[in-house]
Design a protein around this motif. Structure first.
Motif, PDB file in Angstrom:
ATOM      1  N   UNK A   1      50.394 -80.368 -64.133  1.00  9.94           N
ATOM      2  CA  UNK A   1      50.818 -81.732 -64.338  1.00  9.94           C
ATOM      3  C   UNK A   1      51.157 -82.338 -63.286  1.00  9.94           C
ATOM      4  N   UNK A   2      51.505 -81.750 -61.845  1.00 14.15           N
ATOM      5  CA  UNK A   2      51.780 -82.496 -60.647  1.00 14.15           C
ATOM      6  C   UNK A   2      50.546 -82.980 -60.001  1.00 14.15           C
ATOM      7  N   UNK A   3      49.486 -82.200 -60.177  1.00 16.25           N
ATOM      8  CA  UNK A   3      48.144 -82.544 -59.381  1.00 16.25           C
ATOM      9  C   UNK A   3      47.599 -83.762 -60.104  1.00 16.25           C
TER      10      UNK A   3
ATOM     11  N   UNK B   1      46.811 -88.989 -65.908  1.00 13.17           N
ATOM     12  CA  UNK B   1      46.109 -88.109 -66.822  1.00 13.17           C
ATOM     13  C   UNK B   1      47.126 -87.415 -67.917  1.00 13.17           C
ATOM     14  N   UNK B   2      46.458 -86.605 -68.795  1.00 18.29           N
ATOM     15  CA  UNK B   2      47.263 -86.031 -69.698  1.00 18.29           C
ATOM     16  C   UNK B   2      46.719 -84.451 -69.561  1.00 18.29           C
ATOM     17  N   UNK B   3      47.990 -83.625 -69.664  1.00 21.77           N
ATOM     18  CA  UNK B   3      47.477 -82.203 -69.504  1.00 21.77           C
ATOM     19  C   UNK B   3      47.982 -81.634 -70.871  1.00 21.77           C
ATOM     20  N   UNK B   4      47.134 -80.896 -71.351  1.00 25.68           N
ATOM     21  CA  UNK B   4      47.566 -80.106 -72.704  1.00 25.68           C
ATOM     22  C   UNK B   4      47.140 -78.665 -72.455  1.00 25.68           C
ATOM     23  N   UNK B   5      47.883 -77.955 -73.305  1.00 27.13           N
ATOM     24  CA  UNK B   5      47.538 -76.416 -73.664  1.00 27.13           C
ATOM     25  C   UNK B   5      46.988 -76.240 -74.737  1.00 27.13           C
TER      26      UNK B   5
ATOM     27  N   UNK C   1      60.132 -81.728 -67.875  1.00 29.67           N
ATOM     28  CA  UNK C   1      58.880 -81.578 -67.032  1.00 29.67           C
ATOM     29  C   UNK C   1      58.198 -80.343 -67.516  1.00 29.67           C
ATOM     30  N   UNK C   2      56.550 -80.561 -67.262  1.00 27.17           N
ATOM     31  CA  UNK C   2      55.972 -79.518 -67.505  1.00 27.17           C
ATOM     32  C   UNK C   2      56.430 -78.287 -67.019  1.00 27.17           C
ATOM     33  N   UNK C   3      56.382 -77.130 -68.063  1.00 28.74           N
ATOM     34  CA  UNK C   3      56.897 -75.858 -67.407  1.00 28.74           C
ATOM     35  C   UNK C   3      58.242 -75.617 -67.507  1.00 28.74           C
TER      36      UNK C   3
END
Length: 610
Positions: A239-241, A246-250, A155-157
Motif C-alpha cells: 500500500x505504501x509503495x 493505485x488500489x491494492x486488494x488481497x 491503514x493497510x495492515x
C-alpha cells in the motif's frame, strides 16, 4: 448563480483559461439548467461528481467545504478527504455498499477536518453522482449507525476495532479483515469507474497479480500467527509503495491484486511492478530472526489485454505463471500477440533476425549460490529481447516460436560470445576466486560441426579462461547417438570447459547414457525442485538423482529453490549449489557486477536469504 457567475451544470465560456478550468456540461436542455439553478436557493450543499472529479458545486457546498468554486470544480474528488485511504473508504460506502445517508469527514484547506451529513443519489446518469451536504444537527447521531469515516478506515495492515456490528459489517463488505486492504468487491467497483474514465481518454489501466514465493514455508516453520503477521507487513509495504493513485486488494491467502490507473507507458507499469517486488523482498524481523520473502507478478493492460476485469485477471494469471517458470521474484507481462491463437510466429522469427543486427538482444545473469554460505559462485546467462513493441521478453517467450535451426544456432552463438565478454570483466569473488559463467547451449548449436572451434573463439576473443566456462546441455542431447557430437564434446572438455546436463530428471530413461559424454554436473529440473515439500514422488526422484550423481562423480545443482525447507533438503543430499527465488532474481549485466562487487567489499552475500 455559482461564485463563477454562471449557472450550475453549464459549461464555462469557450476557450477556458487556467483560472477557470473546463467543467463538463451536465445539462440536457434548459430544464436541467433551471433545476440546478433552483438548488442555489437551498441551504444544502450540492456536489455533482463523475470519473472521481467534482464536476459542479453550488454556493452552499463551497461554503460548507471552506473552498472557492475554482478550488472545487474540475478538481479530483479525493482532494476533499483527509487522505487517499479515507477517500477509498468513502467511495466504498457510497458506491459499493450503496449507503444513502450518513456522515463523512472532509478535509478543510487549513488542515482541519469538518464532519458533514450527506444524502447521496448515485448514478443520475452513467458515471454521474449527486451528493447533498449539510451541517450535522447538534447532538444528532448518524442515522445509519455508522461512525465517522476516520473510525471506519484503517491503514493497510492495521488492526480494526468497531463500536457496533453495523459498522463492522459495512467495513467487511469492501475490505479484507486481516490486512485492511480492499477486497474483490471494492476492486470491481474501482475498475468499473476507471474503465469508463480510461475509455473516454483512450488511456490504459494496469492490473498486476502478485503472489508470494514459498509463503507456505513461513506457516510451516513459524506458525500461522507469524504467517498472518507476514501478510499484514507485506500489505503495508504494498500500500505504501503503490501510493494513493493505485488500489491494492488481497485476493486470497498470499495473493494480491494491484490496480494502477493510467500508467504513462507499458514500461511504466513494469517499473511500478518492479518497485513493488523490491519492497516485498526487503528483510524484516519475525520469529526471533531476520526473514525475507519474495514475490512473483503478472501484468496485464486494459484495453489491449482485455476489456473486462475477468479477462485481465486471467491474462495476468497467465503472465504470473510465466514469471514463476522464470524462477520467480520477477514480473512477466502478458503479451496478447505472443499468447494468442492468431499470432504469426514467422513475424516473430523475422523480427529476431533483425534483432541480432539491431542491438535489441541483451543478457541478464542469475546467481548460482553455495547454499551453505550464501556466497555466489557463478552467474547463469539468460537471454532477453528488448522488443520495440512488446518490451523486454524472456527467451522462452520467443525462442519456442522459432523454427529455423540456423537462427536458433546464430542466437545461441551470440549469447555465448557476449556472455564470455561480460564474464571476463567480472570482479574477483570471495578469497580471490573468480565467478564461473554458465551458458545454455541448444542442440542446434551442437550439431554444427564447428561448435568446438566457436567455443574456442569466444574464449580467445573475450580473454575468459576455459575453466571459468560451463556449458549447460539440454537433456535431449543424451538421446542423440552421434559420434560427431561425442567428438565435439570431448574436444571442448579437453580445453577445461565444464559440461553439464540441464533440467535433468524429466526423462529418467536417459540415465544409462550419462557416461557417453565427458560431463561434470547435473542440474535438477526446476519443476522437481519446486515440488520438494509438496510431493513425496518428486522428493524420491531428487534423492535418486542425488545418489546417482554421487556414484558417477558428478556435481549436482538445483534450480528453482523457493524456500528454506527445499534448501535444507537439497543440502542434505550434498546439493550445495542452488539457484532460484530464495537467492536472487536475474539481474541486468551491470546490476550483477555491482551486486557482486558490493558483496565482496562488504564481506556479505549477493542476496540475503532467510
Amino acid at each position: 448563480m455559482n461564485p463563477s457567475g454562471r449557472l450550475p451544470g453549464l459549461p464555462p465560456s469557450p476557450g477556458p483559461s487556467p483560472a477557470e478550468p473546463f467543467v463538463a456540461d451536465l445539462s440536457e436542455g434548459a430544464e436541467a439548467g433551471v433545476y440546478l439553478a433552483l438548488l442555489e436557493l437551498l441551504d444544502e450543499g450540492l456536489l455533482i461528481t463523475g470519473d472521481e472529479v467534482v464536476l459542479d458545486a453550488n454556493s452552499a457546498a463551497c461554503r460548507l467545504l471552506g473552498r472557492d468554486y475554482r478550488d472545487l470544480a474540475g478538481r479530483p474528488l479525493a482532494n476533499l478527504f483527509p487522505d487517499g485511504q479515507a477517500f477509498l473508504a468513502a467511495r466504498a460506502r457510497l458506491l459499493i455498499e450503496g449507503e444513502r445517508r450518513g456522515r463523512l469527514d472532509f478535509a478543510l484547506p487549513d488542515g482541519g477536518v469538518r464532519t458533514l451529513e450527506f444524502n447521496c443519489a448515485p448514478r443520475l446518469r452513467p458515471g454521474i453522482h449527486a451528493i447533498i451536504l449539510s451541517p450535522p444537527a447538534a447532538g444528532a447521531d448518524d442515522e445509519t449507525g455508522g461512525p465517522g469515516l476516520a473510525a471506519l478506515q484503517p491503514a493497510a495492515g492495521g488492526a480494526r476495532t468497531f463500536d457496533d456490528a453495523p459498522s463492522m459489517s459495512m467495513y467487511l463488505t469492501s475490505h479484507d479483515p486481516l490486512t485492511g486492504l480492499a477486497n474483490r468487491r471494492m476492486l470491481e467497483a474501482r475498475f468499473g469507474d476507471c474503465a469508463v474514465h480510461a475509455a473516454g481518454r483512450h488511456a490504459s489501466i494496469a492490473i498486476l497479480r502478485l503472489d508470494l514465493d514459498g509463503f507456505a514455508a513461513v506457516n510451516r516453520s513459524l506458525g500461522e500467527s507469524a504467517g498472518d503477521e507476514t501478510l499484514r507487513r507485506i500489505a503495508r509495504r504494498l500500500a505504501a509503495t503503490a501510493g494513493p493513485e493505485a488500489l491494492v486488494a488481497r485476493e486470497r491467502s498470499d495473493s494480491f491484486i494491484v490496480l494502477l490507473p493510467e500508467p504513462d507507458l507499458p514500461g511504466s507499469a513494469e517499473q511500478f511492478a518492479d518497485r513493488l517486488l523490491r519492497a516485498v523482498a526487503e528483510p524484516f524481523e519475525l520469529g526471533g530472526g531476520p526473514q525475507r520473502i519474495t514475490a512473483s507478478a503478472g501484468l496485464a493492460l486494459y484495453p489491449q489485454d482485455g476489456r473486462n476485469l475477468d479477462t485481465l485477471l486471467r491474462n495476468a494469471r497467465s503472465a504470473l505463471e510465466q514469471a514463476r517458470r522464470l524462477g520467480g521474484n520477477c514480473c512477466s507481462a502478458f503479451h496478447t500477440r505472443l499468447d494468442g491463437p492468431g499470432f504469426d510466429s514467422s513475424q516473430l522469427e523475422r523480427g529476431l533476425r533483425h534483432a541480432l543486427q539491431a542491438d535489441e538482444l541483451t543478457l541478464h545473469f542469475q546467481p548460482l549460490v553455495d547454499a551453505r554460505s550464501g556466497r555466489t559462485r557463478a552467474g547463469e546467462a539468460l537471454l532477453r529481447w528488448r522488443h520495440p513493441e512488446f518490451g523486454l521478453l524472456p527467451y522462452r517467450q520467443f525462442m519456442n516460436a522459432v523454427g529455423d535451426p540456423r537462427l536458433l544456432a546464430d542466437v545461441g552463438d551470440w549469447v555465448l560470445a557476449t556472455a564470455c565478454h561480460h564474464a571476463a570483466d567480472w570482479p574477483p569473488a570471495h578469497e580471490g576466486t573468480r565467478l564461473r559463467l554458465t551458458v545454455n547451449v541448444s542442440v542446434e548449436q551442437l550439431m554444427r560441426g564447428d561448435f568446438a572451434a566457436r567455443v574456442a573463439a569466444a574464449l580467445r576473443t573475450s580473454g575468459l579462461k576455459a575453466d571459468r566456462l560451463e556449458l549447460d546441455l539440454d537433456e535431449k542431447v543424451l538421446a542423440l547417438d552421434s559420434p560427431t557430437l561425442a567428438a565435439t564434446l570431448e574436444r571442448i572438455a579437453a580445453t577445461g570447459v565444464r559440461l553439464s546436463i540441464d533440467d535433468f530428471g524429466r526423462g529418467l530413461s536417459s540415465i544409462p547414457r550419462l557416461r557417453r559424454y565427458p560431463l561434470a554436473a547435473l542440474k535438477l529440473d526446476p519443476e522437481l525442485v519446486r515440488a520438494v515439500g509438496r510431493s513425496e514422488d518428486s522428493e524420491a526422484i531428487v534423492e535418486a538423482v542425488g545418489a546417482l550423481a554421487g556414484t558417477l562423480g558428478l556435481e549436482i545443482y538445483a534450480r528453482g529453490v523457493e524456500n528454506r525447507g527445499q534448501q535444507a533438503f537439497l543440502c542434505a543430499l550434498d546439493c550445495h549449489l542452488q539457484q532460484g527465488p530464495l537467492f536472487g532474481r536475474p539481474l541486468a549485466a551491470r546490476e550483477f557486477v555491482a551486486a557482486t562487487a558490493a558483496a565482496v567489499s562488504g564481506g556479505d552475500r549477493i542476496r540475503r536469504h532467510p
